[in-house]
Motif scaffolding. Structure first.
Motif, PDB file in Angstrom:
ATOM      1  N   PRO A 169       0.806  -1.224   0.000  1.00 48.13           N
ATOM      2  CA  PRO A 169       0.000   0.000   0.000  1.00 48.13           C
ATOM      3  C   PRO A 169       0.836   1.269   0.000  1.00 48.13           C
ATOM      4  O   PRO A 169       0.572   2.202  -0.778  1.00 48.13           O
ATOM      5  N   GLU A 170       1.866   1.319   0.835  1.00 45.69           N
ATOM      6  CA  GLU A 170       2.703   2.521   0.905  1.00 45.69           C
ATOM      7  C   GLU A 170       3.507   2.699  -0.384  1.00 45.69           C
ATOM      8  O   GLU A 170       3.627   3.810  -0.910  1.00 45.69           O
ATOM      9  N   GLN A 171       4.064   1.604  -0.909  1.00 42.06           N
ATOM     10  CA  GLN A 171       4.844   1.698  -2.143  1.00 42.06           C
ATOM     11  C   GLN A 171       3.979   2.127  -3.317  1.00 42.06           C
ATOM     12  O   GLN A 171       4.332   3.035  -4.074  1.00 42.06           O
ATOM     13  N   LEU A 172       2.827   1.485  -3.489  1.00 42.65           N
ATOM     14  CA  LEU A 172       1.974   1.791  -4.636  1.00 42.65           C
ATOM     15  C   LEU A 172       1.451   3.217  -4.570  1.00 42.65           C
ATOM     16  O   LEU A 172       1.385   3.908  -5.594  1.00 42.65           O
ATOM     17  N   ASP A 173       1.095   3.680  -3.394  1.00 40.55           N
ATOM     18  CA  ASP A 173       0.654   5.073  -3.258  1.00 40.55           C
ATOM     19  C   ASP A 173       1.758   6.041  -3.687  1.00 40.55           C
ATOM     20  O   ASP A 173       1.489   7.058  -4.348  1.00 40.55           O
ATOM     21  N   ASP A 175       0.385 -14.652   0.619  1.00 38.41           N
ATOM     22  CA  ASP A 175       0.067 -13.809   1.778  1.00 38.41           C
ATOM     23  C   ASP A 175      -1.087 -12.845   1.511  1.00 38.41           C
ATOM     24  O   ASP A 175      -1.303 -11.902   2.272  1.00 38.41           O
ATOM     25  N   GLY A 176      -1.829 -13.068   0.432  1.00 33.87           N
ATOM     26  CA  GLY A 176      -2.943 -12.187   0.109  1.00 33.87           C
ATOM     27  C   GLY A 176      -2.573 -11.052  -0.829  1.00 33.87           C
ATOM     28  O   GLY A 176      -3.415 -10.190  -1.117  1.00 33.87           O
ATOM     29  N   THR A 177      -1.341 -11.034  -1.330  1.00 35.03           N
ATOM     30  CA  THR A 177      -0.923  -9.962  -2.231  1.00 35.03           C
ATOM     31  C   THR A 177      -1.796  -9.907  -3.478  1.00 35.03           C
ATOM     32  O   THR A 177      -2.274  -8.834  -3.874  1.00 35.03           O
ATOM     33  N   ALA A 178      -2.002 -11.041  -4.123  1.00 36.68           N
ATOM     34  CA  ALA A 178      -2.780 -11.077  -5.371  1.00 36.68           C
ATOM     35  C   ALA A 178      -4.208 -10.598  -5.134  1.00 36.68           C
ATOM     36  O   ALA A 178      -4.762  -9.852  -5.953  1.00 36.68           O
ATOM     37  N   GLU A 179      -4.801 -11.006  -4.028  1.00 38.73           N
ATOM     38  CA  GLU A 179      -6.176 -10.596  -3.734  1.00 38.73           C
ATOM     39  C   GLU A 179      -6.251  -9.091  -3.469  1.00 38.73           C
ATOM     40  O   GLU A 179      -7.182  -8.417  -3.920  1.00 38.73           O
ATOM     41  N   TRP A 180      -5.268  -8.563  -2.755  1.00 40.32           N
ATOM     42  CA  TRP A 180      -5.250  -7.122  -2.484  1.00 40.32           C
ATOM     43  C   TRP A 180      -5.085  -6.334  -3.774  1.00 40.32           C
ATOM     44  O   TRP A 180      -5.763  -5.311  -3.978  1.00 40.32           O
ATOM     45  N   LEU A 181      -4.228  -6.791  -4.664  1.00 39.18           N
ATOM     46  CA  LEU A 181      -4.021  -6.116  -5.948  1.00 39.18           C
ATOM     47  C   LEU A 181      -5.298  -6.135  -6.788  1.00 39.18           C
ATOM     48  O   LEU A 181      -5.635  -5.141  -7.433  1.00 39.18           O
ATOM     49  N   ALA A 182      -5.997  -7.250  -6.773  1.00 33.94           N
ATOM     50  CA  ALA A 182      -7.241  -7.341  -7.537  1.00 33.94           C
ATOM     51  C   ALA A 182      -8.268  -6.335  -7.021  1.00 33.94           C
ATOM     52  O   ALA A 182      -8.960  -5.664  -7.802  1.00 33.94           O
ATOM     53  N   GLU A 183      -8.368  -6.225  -5.714  1.00 33.89           N
ATOM     54  CA  GLU A 183      -9.307  -5.270  -5.110  1.00 33.89           C
ATOM     55  C   GLU A 183      -8.896  -3.834  -5.432  1.00 33.89           C
ATOM     56  O   GLU A 183      -9.740  -3.003  -5.777  1.00 33.89           O
ATOM     57  N   ARG A 184      -7.603  -3.545  -5.328  1.00 34.93           N
ATOM     58  CA  ARG A 184      -7.126  -2.186  -5.598  1.00 34.93           C
ATOM     59  C   ARG A 184      -7.290  -1.819  -7.073  1.00 34.93           C
ATOM     60  O   ARG A 184      -7.682  -0.691  -7.407  1.00 34.93           O
ATOM     61  N   SER A 185      -7.031  -2.751  -7.976  1.00 30.48           N
ATOM     62  CA  SER A 185      -7.128  -2.453  -9.406  1.00 30.48           C
ATOM     63  C   SER A 185      -8.567  -2.204  -9.840  1.00 30.48           C
ATOM     64  O   SER A 185      -8.812  -1.470 -10.802  1.00 30.48           O
ATOM     65  N   ALA A 186      -9.516  -2.800  -9.131  1.00 31.33           N
ATOM     66  CA  ALA A 186     -10.920  -2.582  -9.464  1.00 31.33           C
ATOM     67  C   ALA A 186     -11.333  -1.136  -9.247  1.00 31.33           C
ATOM     68  O   ALA A 186     -12.250  -0.630  -9.905  1.00 31.33           O
ATOM     69  N   ALA A 187     -10.644  -0.449  -8.341  1.00 32.11           N
ATOM     70  CA  ALA A 187     -10.973   0.945  -8.038  1.00 32.11           C
ATOM     71  C   ALA A 187      -9.943   1.924  -8.594  1.00 32.11           C
ATOM     72  O   ALA A 187     -10.140   3.137  -8.487  1.00 32.11           O
ATOM     73  N   GLU A 188      -8.862   1.417  -9.212  1.00 31.64           N
ATOM     74  CA  GLU A 188      -7.791   2.281  -9.698  1.00 31.64           C
ATOM     75  C   GLU A 188      -7.492   1.958 -11.165  1.00 31.64           C
ATOM     76  O   GLU A 188      -6.841   0.959 -11.483  1.00 31.64           O
ATOM     77  N   PRO A 189      -7.991   2.798 -12.093  1.00 24.98           N
ATOM     78  CA  PRO A 189      -7.808   2.506 -13.524  1.00 24.98           C
ATOM     79  C   PRO A 189      -6.358   2.554 -13.987  1.00 24.98           C
ATOM     80  O   PRO A 189      -6.039   2.034 -15.060  1.00 24.98           O
ATOM     81  N   ARG A 190      -5.481   3.150 -13.194  1.00 31.78           N
ATOM     82  CA  ARG A 190      -4.066   3.222 -13.600  1.00 31.78           C
ATOM     83  C   ARG A 190      -3.282   1.974 -13.197  1.00 31.78           C
ATOM     84  O   ARG A 190      -2.089   1.879 -13.497  1.00 31.78           O
ATOM     85  N   LEU A 191      -3.940   1.042 -12.557  1.00 33.30           N
ATOM     86  CA  LEU A 191      -3.295  -0.200 -12.130  1.00 33.30           C
ATOM     87  C   LEU A 191      -3.842  -1.361 -12.947  1.00 33.30           C
ATOM     88  O   LEU A 191      -5.030  -1.662 -12.901  1.00 33.30           O
ATOM     89  N   THR A 192      -2.971  -2.011 -13.694  1.00 34.05           N
ATOM     90  CA  THR A 192      -3.355  -3.141 -14.538  1.00 34.05           C
ATOM     91  C   THR A 192      -2.619  -4.390 -14.082  1.00 34.05           C
ATOM     92  O   THR A 192      -1.394  -4.374 -13.930  1.00 34.05           O
TER      93      THR A 192
END
Length: 312
Positions: free
Chosen positions: A27-31, A52-69
């Motif tokens: 979260p801190e790095q991506l922000d 550790d849930g990284t993939a799931e967190w990325l999927a959730e974040r990308s759904a709300a952030e169009p700049r993340l693919t």
């Protein structure tokens, strides 16, 4: 040369983010990446079989952030470098600039825009920089990488952590072409070494900036770390004694020859012979070139002594 930019339009930078079990830092790095100023930033992330849930967190974040693919994984890569290599091969090819991103650092807000300006002003296809390492207890130190470049430093070291790299479109294309045509066992184990070799041997300019642009987090899961302190020195000496470092130099020399322009081919062919041979005459000939093999003066003396002694 770096891509020309349209006046009034922010330069597009594709950030290639490799992840593996980095949920606690992401979260801190991506922000810090998405909040970069003065550029049009897009992040392309490939997760390497995290548990550790990284993939799931990325999927959730990308759904709300169009700049993340998210780039779908085609199987575990086995290393951070291999993950970055797949990102180079799979990311869009039409952006003006590209950057590599680790999962656990923090970027200063002007990292990308300052490196874009340097790339354009200097006509540099690659830009990297010093970093500031930090630990959980608050310790901070400068990791200096901007010692003057030497004739063959690219055969034995990188120009700094890959997380500081900004690359031109044509350098990414050269890297992609190399990876797509490389035979098994011919790809170096560190992506930052490979790209530096491709640029320098091809005759393209690389600039190492003195201004730190990355807060370089140190922790037990670092792949390489900041390369400071006695523990780090002993670890790297062990790699030298096991001939791993020499083996990578042999591999990088062959990569350099494969892309070198006519100006460098003859010199690199001689360097390949000296790096390959272990007889006393060849060791002394290579040791005499120690000042051209590393940037830091202290390291030049060390590598020269190791070569003469037959340790390297």
């Amino acid at each position: 040369m770096p891509a020309d930019l349209t006046p009034g339009v922010l330069p597009r930078v594709a950030v290639l983010l490799a992840t593996h079990n980095g949920r606690r830092w992401l979260p801190e790095q991506l922000d810090s990446v998405l909040n970069q100023s003065g550029v049009d930033v897009e992040v392309f992330v490939r997760d390497d079989a995290s548990t550790d849930g990284t993939a799931e967190w990325l999927a959730e974040r990308s759904a709300a952030e169009p700049r993340l693919t998210i780039i779908a994984s085609d199987g575990a890569s086995g290393s951070a470098a291999a993950n970055f290599y797949r990102l180079v091969q799979l990311a869009p090819a039409d952006r003006e600039f590209y950057a590599f991103c680790d999962q656990d650092d923090i970027w200063i807000p002007t990292k990308l825009s300052s490196h874009v300006r340097l790339s354009l002003a200097l006509d540099a296809d690659g830009v990297s920089s010093n970093v500031t390492s930090f630990t959980a207890d608050g310790s901070r130190s400068l990791v200096k990488k901007d010692f003057p470049q030497r004739r063959f430093d690219y055969l034995l070291e990188s120009p700094g952590p890959g997380s500081t790299f900004l690359l031109s479109r044509r350098l990414i294309a050269l890297t992609r072409d190399f990876l797509n045509s490389a035979q098994a066992g011919t790809v170096p184990q560190h992506h930052d070494w490979l790209i530096y070799v491709l640029a320098r041997a091809h005759g393209w300019l690389w600039h190492i900036d003195s201004v730190p642009t990355v807060e370089y987090r140190q922790h037990d899961a670092n792949v390489m770390g900041a390369n400071v302190g006695a523990r780090s020195a002993l670890s790297r000496l062990s790699l030298v004694r096991e001939q791993w470092h020499r083996g990578q130099a042999q591999l990088l020399t062959r990569v350099a020859i494969s892309v070198a322009n006519d100006t460098f081919t003859a010199e690199l062919t001689l360097m390949r012979e000296l790096v390959d041979k272990r007889d006393l005459r060849s060791r002394f000939a290579l040791a005499r070139r120690a000042s051209q093999l590393r940037r830091r003066p202290r390291d030049q003396w060390i590598i020269g002594l190791l070569i003469v002694a037959g340790v390297w």
